[in-house]
Design a protein around this motif. Structure first.
Motif, mmCIF file in Angstrom:
data_model
loop_
_atom_site.group_PDB
_atom_site.id
_atom_site.type_symbol
_atom_site.label_atom_id
_atom_site.label_comp_id
_atom_site.label_asym_id
_atom_site.label_seq_id
_atom_site.Cartn_x
_atom_site.Cartn_y
_atom_site.Cartn_z
ATOM 1 N N MET A 71 0.865 -1.269 0.026
ATOM 2 C CA MET A 71 0.043 -0.077 0.019
ATOM 3 C C MET A 71 0.873 1.365 0.161
ATOM 4 N N CYS A 72 1.963 1.183 0.647
ATOM 5 C CA CYS A 72 2.719 2.303 0.632
ATOM 6 C C CYS A 72 3.788 2.223 -0.532
ATOM 7 N N ASP A 73 4.551 3.059 -0.958
ATOM 8 C CA ASP A 73 5.514 3.000 -1.890
ATOM 9 C C ASP A 73 7.009 2.683 -1.306
ATOM 10 N N ASP A 74 7.024 1.590 -0.596
ATOM 11 C CA ASP A 74 8.378 1.438 0.177
ATOM 12 C C ASP A 74 9.543 1.155 -0.714
ATOM 13 N N TRP A 75 9.208 1.066 -2.196
ATOM 14 C CA TRP A 75 10.510 0.612 -2.987
ATOM 15 C C TRP A 75 11.026 1.665 -3.630
ATOM 16 N N ASP A 76 10.413 3.002 -3.344
ATOM 17 C CA ASP A 76 11.029 4.466 -3.926
ATOM 18 C C ASP A 76 11.773 5.084 -2.820
ATOM 19 N N GLU A 136 18.685 3.551 -10.995
ATOM 20 C CA GLU A 136 17.709 4.280 -10.125
ATOM 21 C C GLU A 136 18.592 5.052 -9.078
ATOM 22 N N THR A 137 19.944 5.078 -9.268
ATOM 23 C CA THR A 137 20.928 5.703 -8.353
ATOM 24 C C THR A 137 20.280 7.147 -7.943
ATOM 25 N N PRO A 138 19.949 7.181 -6.498
ATOM 26 C CA PRO A 138 19.366 8.611 -5.915
ATOM 27 C C PRO A 138 20.521 9.729 -6.017
ATOM 28 N N ASP A 139 19.883 10.836 -5.867
ATOM 29 C CA ASP A 139 20.852 11.911 -5.686
ATOM 30 C C ASP A 139 20.670 12.322 -4.251
ATOM 31 N N CYS A 140 21.844 12.926 -3.765
ATOM 32 C CA CYS A 140 21.687 13.325 -2.305
ATOM 33 C C CYS A 140 20.775 14.510 -2.141
ATOM 34 N N PRO A 141 19.937 14.290 -1.324
ATOM 35 C CA PRO A 141 18.874 15.339 -0.962
ATOM 36 C C PRO A 141 19.743 16.774 -0.277
ATOM 37 N N SER A 142 20.650 16.561 -0.140
ATOM 38 C CA SER A 142 21.395 17.955 0.669
ATOM 39 C C SER A 142 22.252 18.480 -0.502
ATOM 40 N N SER A 148 13.216 -12.488 6.140
ATOM 41 C CA SER A 148 13.198 -11.925 4.953
ATOM 42 C C SER A 148 12.741 -10.785 5.039
ATOM 43 N N ALA A 149 13.268 -9.931 4.054
ATOM 44 C CA ALA A 149 12.687 -8.392 3.869
ATOM 45 C C ALA A 149 11.548 -8.674 2.435
ATOM 46 N N ASN A 150 10.743 -7.902 2.412
ATOM 47 C CA ASN A 150 9.808 -8.223 1.709
ATOM 48 C C ASN A 150 9.990 -7.253 0.231
ATOM 49 N N PHE A 151 10.606 -7.748 -0.415
ATOM 50 C CA PHE A 151 11.016 -7.091 -1.869
ATOM 51 C C PHE A 151 10.381 -7.335 -2.929
ATOM 52 N N GLY A 152 9.221 -8.109 -2.840
ATOM 53 C CA GLY A 152 8.550 -9.010 -3.717
ATOM 54 C C GLY A 152 9.236 -9.663 -4.760
ATOM 55 N N GLY A 153 10.231 -10.414 -4.340
ATOM 56 C CA GLY A 153 11.080 -11.205 -4.951
ATOM 57 C C GLY A 153 12.317 -10.544 -5.590
ATOM 58 N N GLY A 154 12.487 -9.479 -5.290
ATOM 59 C CA GLY A 154 13.521 -8.487 -5.732
ATOM 60 C C GLY A 154 14.845 -8.204 -4.952
ATOM 61 N N ARG A 155 15.494 -7.227 -4.808
ATOM 62 C CA ARG A 155 16.423 -6.950 -4.023
ATOM 63 C C ARG A 155 16.428 -5.337 -3.689
ATOM 64 N N GLY A 156 17.105 -5.061 -2.350
ATOM 65 C CA GLY A 156 17.205 -3.660 -2.071
ATOM 66 C C GLY A 156 18.472 -3.257 -2.401
ATOM 67 N N GLU A 196 24.364 11.910 4.503
ATOM 68 C CA GLU A 196 22.770 11.156 4.105
ATOM 69 C C GLU A 196 22.931 9.861 3.519
ATOM 70 N N ALA A 197 21.965 8.994 3.684
ATOM 71 C CA ALA A 197 21.721 7.808 3.010
ATOM 72 C C ALA A 197 20.475 7.580 2.436
ATOM 73 N N ALA A 198 20.296 6.697 1.538
ATOM 74 C CA ALA A 198 19.153 6.278 0.941
ATOM 75 C C ALA A 198 18.802 4.844 0.378
ATOM 76 N N PHE A 199 17.651 4.507 0.442
ATOM 77 C CA PHE A 199 17.241 3.149 0.218
ATOM 78 C C PHE A 199 16.182 2.811 -0.770
ATOM 79 N N LEU A 200 16.239 1.878 -1.629
ATOM 80 C CA LEU A 200 15.138 1.640 -2.604
ATOM 81 C C LEU A 200 15.217 0.069 -2.959
ATOM 82 N N TRP A 201 14.343 -0.458 -3.502
ATOM 83 C CA TRP A 201 14.245 -1.967 -3.968
ATOM 84 C C TRP A 201 13.511 -2.130 -5.385
ATOM 85 N N GLN A 202 14.085 -3.036 -6.140
ATOM 86 C CA GLN A 202 13.360 -3.317 -7.266
ATOM 87 C C GLN A 202 13.090 -4.864 -7.620
ATOM 88 N N ARG A 203 12.206 -5.157 -8.182
ATOM 89 C CA ARG A 203 11.879 -6.509 -8.641
ATOM 90 C C ARG A 203 11.711 -6.797 -10.004
#
Length: 183
Positions: free
Chosen positions: A65-70, A132-138, A158-166, A176-183
């Motif tokens: 329900m939440c965009d936890d991959w972004d 999808e390498t993020p840019d630093c927010p600062s 297990s983390a729930n990455f929908g069969g993918g990876r983080g 700063e740090a960032a996290f995302l996942w893809q499947r």
């Protein structure tokens, strides 16, 4: 680049690379909430970063329900921590902790591992869908790849990455740090 292999069970607040347990945080840390649903995020992993550590959280209160991959939607967070760290106070409500704690033992890449590979440190991301390498927010600079995480060896860890990876990134100058996942 180092592989992260299953190092077996670990103590919840062990000062080692791990998935699950309780994050080690600086004094005054406030547990993050999901910007989409408002509930506390789940602690996923603590990984080494010279100097310090990166802690990764993502929303698992109502999976899907939440965009936890972004990396920027607010349903996940990653933090760079330096200095003295101690176990965080865990919120009483919400899906805040994984079902088990697994040590992540560094293992040289290119050599066979007998334990399940649960991720890797350094190198370049092995994207599933595309960069999808993020840019630093600062500072708006492209962030540095830190680690890749696999879902895990069993349901409890297990983390729930929908069969993918983080994917974990950081900006050394800004802390700063960032996290995302893809499947």
């Amino acid at each position: 680049m180092m592989l992260l292999v299953d190092g077996g069970e670990a103590v919840a607040d062990a000062p080692v690379p791990r998935t699950g347990g309780v994050p080690l945080v600086p004094e005054g840390f406030v547990w993050p909430d999901c910007r989409e649903c408002g509930d506390p995020l789940q602690f996923l992993a603590q990984l080494p970063l010279d100097p310090g550590a990166v802690a990764v959280f993502f929303c698992q209160n109502d999976p899907g329900m939440c965009d936890d991959w972004d990396a920027t939607a607010g349903a996940n967070r990653a933090y760079v921590f330096r200095g003295p760290l101690s176990a965080a106070a865990v919120p009483a409500e919400g899906e805040t902790l994984l079902g088990a704690v697994t040590a992540l033992r560094p293992h040289p890449a290119g050599t066979p591992a007998t334990e399940p590979v649960l991720g890797r440190l350094g190198g370049e991301p092995d994207w599933i869908q595309g960069d999808e390498t993020p840019d630093c927010p600062s500072c708006a600079t492209r962030m540095t790849f830190t680690a890749e995480l696999e879902e895990g060896a069993d349901f409890a860890t297990s983390a729930n990455f929908g069969g993918g990876r983080g994917y974990v990134f950081h900006c050394h100058p800004c802390g700063e740090a960032a996290f995302l996942w893809q499947r």
